[in-house]
Motif scaffolding. Structure first.
Motif, PDB file in Angstrom:
ATOM      1  N   CYS A 182      21.099 106.859  19.623  1.00  0.00           N
ATOM      2  CA  CYS A 182      20.762 107.791  18.550  1.00  0.00           C
ATOM      3  C   CYS A 182      21.773 108.927  18.512  1.00  0.00           C
ATOM      4  CB  CYS A 182      19.347 108.331  18.741  1.00  0.00           C
ATOM      5  SG  CYS A 182      18.089 107.146  18.208  1.00  0.00           S
ATOM      6  N   ILE A 231      16.770 111.316  14.852  1.00  0.00           N
ATOM      7  CA  ILE A 231      17.161 110.037  14.272  1.00  0.00           C
ATOM      8  C   ILE A 231      15.965 109.122  14.116  1.00  0.00           C
ATOM      9  CG2 ILE A 231      18.646 108.026  14.531  1.00  0.00           C
ATOM     10  CD1 ILE A 231      20.103 110.659  14.047  1.00  0.00           C
ATOM     11  N   CYS A 232      15.196 108.956  15.174  1.00  0.00           N
ATOM     12  CA  CYS A 232      14.099 107.990  15.120  1.00  0.00           C
ATOM     13  C   CYS A 232      12.750 108.641  15.398  1.00  0.00           C
ATOM     14  CB  CYS A 232      14.356 106.858  16.101  1.00  0.00           C
ATOM     15  SG  CYS A 232      14.255 107.391  17.805  1.00  0.00           S
ATOM     16  N   CYS A 275      13.522 113.245  18.710  1.00  0.00           N
ATOM     17  CA  CYS A 275      14.803 112.730  18.263  1.00  0.00           C
ATOM     18  C   CYS A 275      14.886 112.823  16.743  1.00  0.00           C
ATOM     19  CB  CYS A 275      14.942 111.278  18.717  1.00  0.00           C
ATOM     20  SG  CYS A 275      16.415 110.494  18.085  1.00  0.00           S
ATOM     21  N   CYS A 314      16.925 110.756  21.747  1.00  0.00           N
ATOM     22  CA  CYS A 314      16.117 109.997  22.700  1.00  0.00           C
ATOM     23  C   CYS A 314      16.992 109.051  23.498  1.00  0.00           C
ATOM     24  CB  CYS A 314      15.042 109.214  21.958  1.00  0.00           C
ATOM     25  SG  CYS A 314      15.705 107.832  21.010  1.00  0.00           S
TER      26      CYS A 314
HETATM   27 ZN   LIG Z   1      16.145 108.293  18.770  1.00  0.00          ZN
END
Ligand SMILES: [Zn+2]
Length: 66
Positions: free
Chosen positions: A32, A15-16, A13, A28
């Protein structure tokens, strides 16, 4: 090792950085995906060069402006 049946699990992911989940690739989770979408939309607004135009009052009430 039956766990290797999912080659897409190598994606992360953006984002994270968690392993991406198939329904939300490349993210994920929907959360996100939404975060990225909001970033993209924000960037799109800036790039579009729309001067001081408000978003038709369609903005979500999660960021109260006074
Ligand atoms: Zn994520």
């Amino acid at each position: 090792m039956p766990d290797q049946a999912k080659p897409q699990s190598t994606a992360r992911c953006p984002i994270c950085a968690r392993p991406a989940a198939e329904p939300f690739q490349p993210f994920c989770s929907k959360r996100c995906a939404d975060v990225d979408l909001n970033r993209w939309l924000s960037g799109a607004y800036v790039v579009a060069g729309k001067d001081e135009e408000d978003e038709d009052g369609e903005r979500t009430p999660d960021r109260p402006r006074d």
